[in-house]
Design an enzyme around this catalytic site. Sequence first.
Site, PDB file in Angstrom:
ATOM      1  N   LYS A 185      13.917  39.691  58.967  1.00  0.00           N
ATOM      2  CA  LYS A 185      13.180  40.685  57.725  1.00  0.00           C
ATOM      3  C   LYS A 185      14.353  40.769  56.737  1.00  0.00           C
ATOM      4  O   LYS A 185      15.471  41.400  56.678  1.00  0.00           O
ATOM      5  CB  LYS A 185      13.075  42.282  58.116  1.00  0.00           C
ATOM      6  CG  LYS A 185      12.247  42.693  57.296  1.00  0.00           C
ATOM      7  CD  LYS A 185      11.479  44.044  57.831  1.00  0.00           C
ATOM      8  CE  LYS A 185      11.468  45.447  57.132  1.00  0.00           C
ATOM      9  NZ  LYS A 185      11.185  44.932  55.615  1.00  0.00           N
ATOM     10  N   ASP A 236      28.670  17.404  41.208  1.00  0.00           N
ATOM     11  CA  ASP A 236      28.368  17.961  40.104  1.00  0.00           C
ATOM     12  C   ASP A 236      28.259  17.308  38.567  1.00  0.00           C
ATOM     13  O   ASP A 236      27.197  17.414  37.852  1.00  0.00           O
ATOM     14  CB  ASP A 236      29.297  19.044  39.794  1.00  0.00           C
ATOM     15  CG  ASP A 236      29.459  20.112  40.944  1.00  0.00           C
ATOM     16  OD1 ASP A 236      28.452  20.176  41.743  1.00  0.00           O
ATOM     17  OD2 ASP A 236      30.325  20.966  41.030  1.00  0.00           O
TER      18      ASP A 236
HETATM   19  S1  IVH Z   1       5.701  39.358  57.053  1.00  0.00           S
HETATM   20  C1  IVH Z   1       1.537  41.769  55.433  1.00  0.00           C
HETATM   21  N1  IVH Z   1       8.156  38.410  57.380  1.00  0.00           N
HETATM   22  O1  IVH Z   1       9.175  43.476  54.543  1.00  0.00           O
HETATM   23  C2  IVH Z   1       2.923  41.411  55.361  1.00  0.00           C
HETATM   24  N2  IVH Z   1       7.764  40.316  55.712  1.00  0.00           N
HETATM   25  O2  IVH Z   1       9.051  46.110  54.953  1.00  0.00           O
HETATM   26  C3  IVH Z   1       3.520  40.447  56.207  1.00  0.00           C
HETATM   27  N3  IVH Z   1       9.820  41.145  54.592  1.00  0.00           N
HETATM   28  O3  IVH Z   1       6.039  43.551  53.014  1.00  0.00           O
HETATM   29  C4  IVH Z   1       5.183  40.446  55.720  1.00  0.00           C
HETATM   30  N4  IVH Z   1      11.087  39.793  55.439  1.00  0.00           N
HETATM   31  O4  IVH Z   1       7.982  42.117  51.627  1.00  0.00           O
HETATM   32  C5  IVH Z   1       7.413  39.411  56.590  1.00  0.00           C
HETATM   33  N5  IVH Z   1      10.125  37.617  57.564  1.00  0.00           N
HETATM   34  C6  IVH Z   1       9.328  38.600  56.919  1.00  0.00           C
HETATM   35  C7  IVH Z   1       9.920  39.501  56.054  1.00  0.00           C
HETATM   36  C8  IVH Z   1       9.171  40.303  55.523  1.00  0.00           C
HETATM   37  C9  IVH Z   1      11.030  40.452  54.676  1.00  0.00           C
HETATM   38  C10 IVH Z   1       9.297  42.098  53.732  1.00  0.00           C
HETATM   39  C11 IVH Z   1       7.937  41.933  52.947  1.00  0.00           C
HETATM   40  C12 IVH Z   1       7.134  43.114  53.763  1.00  0.00           C
HETATM   41  C13 IVH Z   1       8.101  43.878  53.901  1.00  0.00           C
HETATM   42  C14 IVH Z   1       7.629  45.319  54.822  1.00  0.00           C
END
Ligand code: IVH
Length: 681
Positions: free
Chosen positions: A130, A31
Amino acid sequence: MDVEAKISELRSKIREADHAYYVDANPVLGDAAYDRLLSELVDLERQYPEFFDPNSPTVRVGGAPLDAFASQAHERPMLSLDNTYDHDDLQEWFDRVARSIGSEPSVHPEPHSLFGDQAVPDVLVALEPKVDGVAVSLRWERGKLVLALTRGDGVRGDDIVQQVRTIRNLPLVLSSAPEVLEVRGEIFMDDASFAHLNATRESAGLPLFANARNATAGTLKSLDPSVAAERQLRFVAHGLGVVSTELGSSWSDSRCRLEAFGIPVNGPSVLVRGASEAVSEIGRFDQLRHTLGYPTDGVVLRIDDFALQDQLGLTSRAPRWAIAWKFAAEQAPTRLLDVEWQVGKGGTLTPRATMAPVFLAGTTVQHASLHNIEEIERKDIRIGDTVLVEKAGEIIPQVVQPILAERTGLERPIVAPEVCPSCGQPLVRVGPKIYCINPSCPAQIREKLAWFAGRDQMDISGLGDKLVAQLVDAGLVNTFADLWRLDVQSLMGLEKVAEKSATSLIEAIDQARGQGLARVLSGLGIPQVGVVAARTLAEHFDDHHQLLAASAVDFEALPDFGEITAQLLWRWLHKQGGETVLSDLAEMGVDLRSVRAESSQLQSLADCVVVVTGTLPTLGRKDAEARLRELGATVTGSVSAKTTHLLAGEKAGSKLTKAQSLGVQVVNEAWLLAHLDTPSE
Ligand code: IVH
């Protein structure tokens, strides 16, 4: 070494250290060493503004507040994802994908089943957590982070790049990246930062965020980037926008490239073939997700290969090549054993359920709030019921409903108490709320005293909940002022209190006399007056005499004081014994003056954005900046259109030229000293 090279060396050392710490979780600097590099860089950047760089690691502390977010169109729309909650839906998605790809003779001349038992081995589906946060599209041009757009309506978003620059696990400068690189991902708050934020808000008397996603969204909405800097947000990439040179032919390839650029990608990721493999991976992830330390609400499945993705295409809302498996809020059945009515420091009674311990969303749960009697009656919850408990991102588990099929007839209804469980006095019911209005109710006194002694109030170390309860039960303390009537002898009469701890407690209580008006006020449990409101009061009133002389209208004029707070405060002071509480404290020698004599000047430079440059006659630069901040000014390192004053000394150099060209008012040290001497109010 010349200055420019030195600055750039410091920047890259700090970036490496940031990456090692925030991305690799493997610190390479202590740190103190880190702070030394950072402060050396800060100093050099101040001295040599010509080498200013919006992506310097020094911007992580948050720059000057913005007036508004600028909105901008996404070059490629930001889509959303279709959701599924059950296996049939998921199987259907796999089938649909298989049909679409299979029906495209140019790529797969032989019609085949992709994801059934005879899955084609080379078609891979990538699975990743997700993350439950806020989506953002980041854009680097020639390696520099230039834009960060929120999803908005998918077509246009707000530019939050200033906020995003404070995110420490994100590289602001990339070496060897494509000329244009748009990375989409999620900004989120990890469990520890979320818990810390809510704990701080609780002690400040501020409303709590229901979950980490709301906290993240709230943080990013603040126009002041230092709010984001304080709250320790994080980022993970989960997709690409516009890129000038492809990063690979699949998502998994691109992930590796992103990772090599230092951009954090999304946690544990696996490639599977077919629905049954996907289902078992989802199950495994469900077991693991509560150990990750950040909020997740599902698994994202996508066709890994970009050519196949293109073939599947998009609907207007979402890509056909991806789907989100969402975890339902976690619920579990358990037995409701008892309901206890707890008396809070304001006299409110809340029903708390005790249940047979049950493992839920990563922790063992034994208690849940039942909110109030009307909620209990509406849901017809009874003692002895088998109930469904839920934890859905919220901190406190909730009792969802009784499982009626499990009723045996032996359950007992929960009845609203008529007398206080602590003092036995009759209770008052107002709508769904039940209050004990007895000012000498021991439970309330215990809660109030424990709060009063707390870290953000009088900060009396050694005076915890247990000891407070002992003191109240023994009749030694009934009022706040009674604390200063204690002596070592009487403390030693309590169970398990030895002379040494009694002596140090008396010392701590004695010292707390000097905490000042703001802390005293925030400790008294005045309705609606927490740490922040108390501080405002102490900034506007020099002592408790002034406070007592003020009218409700005077209170209403204070920043963030509404009519209700103002009325409640006035009533507390004049109708509910507040005046006596304060004069008792004063009599015991508790200091009821605003600690900061300078506090009345606090707002005098509140609207100013000041830059300090050159050598000042008497004050050091740091010192001058600290004084400016005390006066409420925002101090920044470089002159821009937002700058209102340049505080210039000798050898002011390029900042002075820039300020003059922008018409910024140039002032000297005497101006600052004059402000320090003359309070504005
Ligand atoms: S792929 C076309 N991967 O969840 C969008 N999305 O409920 C492709 N999200 O819009 C997104 N983790 O904002 C993807 N590992 C992940 C994710 C993820 C969170 C969010 C993202 C998406 C939303 C849908």
